[in-house]
Write an enzyme that holds these catalytic residues in place. Structure first.
Site, mmCIF file in Angstrom:
data_model
loop_
_atom_site.group_PDB
_atom_site.id
_atom_site.type_symbol
_atom_site.label_atom_id
_atom_site.label_comp_id
_atom_site.label_asym_id
_atom_site.label_seq_id
_atom_site.Cartn_x
_atom_site.Cartn_y
_atom_site.Cartn_z
ATOM 1 N N GLU A 257 5.507 -6.012 8.618
ATOM 2 C CA GLU A 257 5.355 -7.260 7.851
ATOM 3 C C GLU A 257 6.689 -7.915 7.538
ATOM 4 O O GLU A 257 6.722 -9.084 7.117
ATOM 5 C CB GLU A 257 4.592 -6.985 6.549
ATOM 6 N N CYS B 101 4.783 2.334 5.237
ATOM 7 C CA CYS B 101 5.819 3.033 4.462
ATOM 8 C C CYS B 101 5.136 3.938 3.430
ATOM 9 O O CYS B 101 4.539 4.942 3.803
ATOM 10 C CB CYS B 101 6.795 2.042 3.857
ATOM 11 N N HIS C 231 8.208 -1.289 8.768
ATOM 12 C CA HIS C 231 7.655 -2.461 8.086
ATOM 13 C C HIS C 231 7.369 -3.592 9.079
ATOM 14 O O HIS C 231 8.181 -4.508 9.235
ATOM 15 C CB HIS C 231 8.633 -2.958 7.015
#
Length: 237
Positions: free
Chosen positions: A182, A90, A180
């Site tokens: 994660e 990001c 994202h």
């Protein structure tokens, strides 16, 4: 032999490495997470074997609000110059694009929120991280700012309808992503419900969709994490 060490720049209180950190640790990397937003000092020189820059609600050159960004850009430059693997998520991906000569704009196009299908480009077939993934994979998105022009010579790896530059590579060892990997579906429940509503999104709907997509998307991003760890270990060795 000691394990490879990775410097991780955390830009917001909730923007930790989350499951990506767990995956990379399981794959043999030692992560040094610097909570830059909290006043922790970043090193002047990249002595680590790799660099990860996480997300955050800033532009890559928003130095007034995020005073650590000049050092983060300098570390990214060093990673590129010294051929250290780098992964930007990001804001981190936008910062990589910015440092390498691309363009990033605030409020660029329509916002993307929740689990979004990414279309992998033909160039991804030969990429060290993205090869052999399905042609369409889902990932959690949470942004309004975006890369609007890739650095000259960068390899364009994935896109979405609203945001073309979802994944790219600079050189052979530096990757930037807008999404994202994660973040699991539960992360969506931490997002500002009023802000989402103002953008035309319903948080519970986003959460349910992400939860449905999660088994497949988790499997794919786990593979990408393992490949990044393998890349770091090869460079370290």
């Amino acid at each position: 032999m000691t394990s490879p060490r990775v410097l991780v720049v955390q830009n917001t209180p909730k923007g930790s490495p989350r499951r990506l950190g767990d995956w990379l640790a399981a794959d043999g990397l030692d992560l040094d997470v610097v909570r830059a937003f909290d006043g922790a000092t970043l090193p002047d020189r990249l002595e680590h074997d790799a660099l990860i820059v996480l997300g955050g609600g800033y532009m890559p050159d928003d130095d007034t609000r995020a005073t650590w960004l000049p050092k983060t850009r300098a570390l990214t430059t060093q990673a590129l110059e010294r051929h250290r693997p780098m992964f930007g998520i990001c804001l981190g991906g936008q910062l990589l694009a910015h440092v390498a000569g691309g363009k990033v704009l605030a409020d660029a196009g329509a916002p993307e929120q929740g689990s979004i299908p990414l279309t992998l480009r033909a160039e991804a077939r030969d990429d060290a991280l993205f090869r052999d993934l399905p042609s369409v994979v889902n990932a959690v998105e949470h942004h309004v700012d975006a890369v609007t022009a890739l650095p000259v010579g960068a390899t364009w790896l994935a896109s979405t309808e609203r945001c073309p530059y979802q994944a790219f590579r600079v050189g052979e060892l530096a990757w930037g992503v807008q999404f994202h990997p994660e973040a699991s579906a539960d992360r969506i429940l931490e997002w500002d419900e009023d802000e989402l509503r103002n953008q035309g999104f319903d948080r519970q709907h986003l959460y349910r969709q992400a939860l449905a997509d999660e088994p497949d998307s988790t499997r794919h991003w786990r593979v990408v994490a393992r490949r990044f760890a393998d890349t770091v270990k090869r460079q370290h060795g």
